[in-house]
Scaffold this active site. Sequence first.
Site, mmCIF file in Angstrom:
data_model
loop_
_atom_site.group_PDB
_atom_site.id
_atom_site.type_symbol
_atom_site.label_atom_id
_atom_site.label_comp_id
_atom_site.label_asym_id
_atom_site.label_seq_id
_atom_site.Cartn_x
_atom_site.Cartn_y
_atom_site.Cartn_z
ATOM 1 N N HIS A 53 60.401 54.708 10.448
ATOM 2 C CA HIS A 53 59.027 55.100 10.080
ATOM 3 C C HIS A 53 59.050 56.228 9.045
ATOM 4 O O HIS A 53 58.196 57.109 9.073
ATOM 5 C CB HIS A 53 58.221 55.515 11.326
ATOM 6 N N ASP A 55 60.419 55.122 5.761
ATOM 7 C CA ASP A 55 60.613 54.379 4.504
ATOM 8 C C ASP A 55 59.359 54.420 3.643
ATOM 9 O O ASP A 55 59.418 54.610 2.437
ATOM 10 C CB ASP A 55 61.054 52.930 4.777
ATOM 11 N N ALA A 143 62.927 39.968 16.909
ATOM 12 C CA ALA A 143 63.678 40.940 17.707
ATOM 13 C C ALA A 143 63.870 42.246 16.952
ATOM 14 O O ALA A 143 64.653 43.105 17.361
ATOM 15 C CB ALA A 143 65.034 40.361 18.103
ATOM 16 N N GLY A 144 63.180 42.394 15.831
ATOM 17 C CA GLY A 144 63.326 43.623 15.048
ATOM 18 C C GLY A 144 64.616 43.656 14.249
ATOM 19 O O GLY A 144 65.040 44.710 13.781
ATOM 20 N N SER A 148 62.945 37.694 9.202
ATOM 21 C CA SER A 148 62.032 37.364 8.096
ATOM 22 C C SER A 148 62.690 37.697 6.753
ATOM 23 O O SER A 148 62.683 36.876 5.841
ATOM 24 C CB SER A 148 60.700 38.096 8.250
ATOM 25 N N ASP A 195 64.236 46.171 4.540
ATOM 26 C CA ASP A 195 64.920 45.000 5.089
ATOM 27 C C ASP A 195 65.473 44.100 3.991
ATOM 28 O O ASP A 195 66.611 43.627 4.048
ATOM 29 C CB ASP A 195 63.960 44.194 5.969
ATOM 30 N N TYR A 247 51.515 48.940 14.589
ATOM 31 C CA TYR A 247 52.363 49.395 13.483
ATOM 32 C C TYR A 247 51.499 49.967 12.364
ATOM 33 O O TYR A 247 51.754 51.060 11.855
ATOM 34 C CB TYR A 247 53.219 48.236 12.961
HETATM 35 P P1 ADP Z 1 61.745 39.824 12.593
HETATM 36 O O1 ADP Z 1 61.805 39.917 11.110
HETATM 37 O O2 ADP Z 1 61.928 41.134 13.260
HETATM 38 O O3 ADP Z 1 62.657 38.795 13.164
HETATM 39 P P2 ADP Z 1 59.104 38.942 11.980
HETATM 40 O O4 ADP Z 1 57.894 38.690 12.800
HETATM 41 O O5 ADP Z 1 59.000 39.854 10.817
HETATM 42 O O6 ADP Z 1 60.262 39.385 12.976
HETATM 43 O O7 ADP Z 1 59.625 37.560 11.394
HETATM 44 C C1 ADP Z 1 59.793 36.449 12.243
HETATM 45 C C2 ADP Z 1 59.169 35.241 11.572
HETATM 46 O O8 ADP Z 1 59.962 34.850 10.438
HETATM 47 C C3 ADP Z 1 59.149 34.014 12.457
HETATM 48 O O9 ADP Z 1 58.014 34.018 13.300
HETATM 49 C C4 ADP Z 1 59.098 32.903 11.416
HETATM 50 O O10 ADP Z 1 57.796 32.747 10.911
HETATM 51 C C5 ADP Z 1 59.977 33.439 10.308
HETATM 52 N N1 ADP Z 1 61.368 33.005 10.484
HETATM 53 C C6 ADP Z 1 62.449 33.787 10.630
HETATM 54 N N2 ADP Z 1 63.583 33.059 10.774
HETATM 55 C C7 ADP Z 1 63.209 31.767 10.704
HETATM 56 C C8 ADP Z 1 63.909 30.509 10.797
HETATM 57 N N3 ADP Z 1 65.229 30.453 10.983
HETATM 58 N N4 ADP Z 1 63.172 29.377 10.700
HETATM 59 C C9 ADP Z 1 61.850 29.426 10.514
HETATM 60 N N5 ADP Z 1 61.136 30.560 10.431
HETATM 61 C C10 ADP Z 1 61.792 31.723 10.515
HETATM 62 MG MG MG Z 2 60.431 40.981 9.879
#
Ligand code: ADP
Ligand code: MG
Length: 406
Positions: A53, A55, A143-144, A148, A195, A247
Amino acid sequence: MSVSWSTRPHRILPPVSDQVLADHASAAFAEAFSDAPQGVWVAPGRANLIGEHVDYVGGRVVPFALPYATAVAVRIRDDDVVRCTSTGPQPDWTGRVGDVGPGSPAGWAGYAAGVVWAMAYHDTIARMPGIDIAVSSTVPQGAGLSSSAALECAVALGVAELSGVATDDTGRAVLARDCATAENVVVGASTGLMDQSVSLRARAGHAMVLDCAVGGVDHVALDGVNPKLALLVINTNAPHRLVEGGYGRCRALVEQACARVDRRVLHAVGDVQDMVDLATLGAHHLRRPLRHVLTEFRRVDVAVDRLRAGELAAVGPLLTASHRSLRNDLQVSSVELDLAVEAAVGAGALGARMIGGGFGGSVLALTEVDRIPVVAETVLRAAREAGMPEPRFLAATCAAAARRVY
Ligand code: ADP
Ligand code: MG
C-alpha cells in the site's frame, strides 16, 4: 533455478517446468482452435517481500517473480475475430476486435484480449489484430499472487514478439504500462504498476526494487543470500471477504493522507519512531493511514539495506512489523491472514506478513529451511482448529521474468 527445498514437504504446490506448462497451453490451443500456435510465452505470478500500500503514493516496493506462471499460446489472425480459451474454470470467449475496449469484454477475456487493445491504444502496436489465445496456469487465482498480471504479461510479450516490438528492459517497461492499462481500463480494476513490472522485468534469484515515483528498477540478490533461510507463501484459500470496495477506500485514505504532507516528509530519513511522531501531524482520521505509509517507507529502506548487506534474517522482524501496520493502521488484513501470520511466527518463522491489497489472499513467511514442515503444519492445524479453509503452501523462490518457451 533450484527449488529443491520446496518440493520436499508434500504439501507445497510443486512448480511446473516451462516446457510442461507451455505444452498444456499448446494442447488447449489445438483442442479449441484446431490449429497450432505461433508461439507460447510464460509470465510469472509474484510475491511482494515488503512495501505494501505504498506503490500508489510513490514508495518503493520489493516484489519478486514466483516459480508459478501462466502460459499463453498465441496465433495472430488476419481477420478481426478474437477467441480466448483457458484450462482454468473460465468459459471460452469469442468476439471481434470491435468488442474489446473500456469495460468490455466482462470477465477474464478482458485481461487477455484487453492487453492487445491497450497495446494498440498506446501505439505499442499499430492496431489491434484478431487473435487466438489459449491459457494454462499454475498461479492460484484470486490468492493475491497476481494471476491477473501473469496472464496479461504473457499475452503482451507474445504479441510484442510476434509484432516485432522491442522486448528489452525498456520495451518491457512499456508493456507493463500497457498491461496495467488493460487491467484499469478494460477490466476496470484499480491497480498500480507493481505486478506487471515484476512479471515482465524480474531477474531470477533476485528481488526487484521498484521505485514507484520514477519507475526505476534495481535488482537485489535474495535466493541463496542465506542458504539456511527460505520464503514460503501461505495461500489462506479464504474468500476475498471484500467489504465492498475495501481496497479502493483504503487507497483513497492513504492518498489523502499523503497529499497533506510534503513529499520531503514522506521520503525523510529517520527512524521508525520519528515517522510515528510525524504521523500525529495529520488530520485525525488520516493519522493511521499516514503512519502506515511513513513507517512502511522506512521498513522498505531498512529491508533493502539489510538485503544488500546479505543479512536476510534481519528482514524477518520487518515483515511482522509490516503486517501489524497493515492490520492495525490500515485495517486491510483478515482473520485468516492474521491467524496464518501468528501461527507461522509462533512456530519459529523469523517473520511473516500478508501480501497484496488485503482482505484475503496470501501470507509470506521467512523461515529457516529446516522449519518449513513445522511452520506449515502449525499453520494448517491453526486453520483447521479455527474452522477455516485449508491453506496451501507455495515455494517463494525468485524466478525469471516473462519469457518465450517456443
Ligand atoms: P490475483 O491477480 O490476485 O490472482 P485478480 O482478481 O486480480 O486476483 O485476478 C484473477 C482473475 O484473473 C480471474 O478471476 C480471471 O478473471 C483472471 N485469470 C487469471 N488467471 C487466469 C487463467 N489462467 N485463466 C483465465 N482467467 C484467469
Ligand atoms: Mg490481480
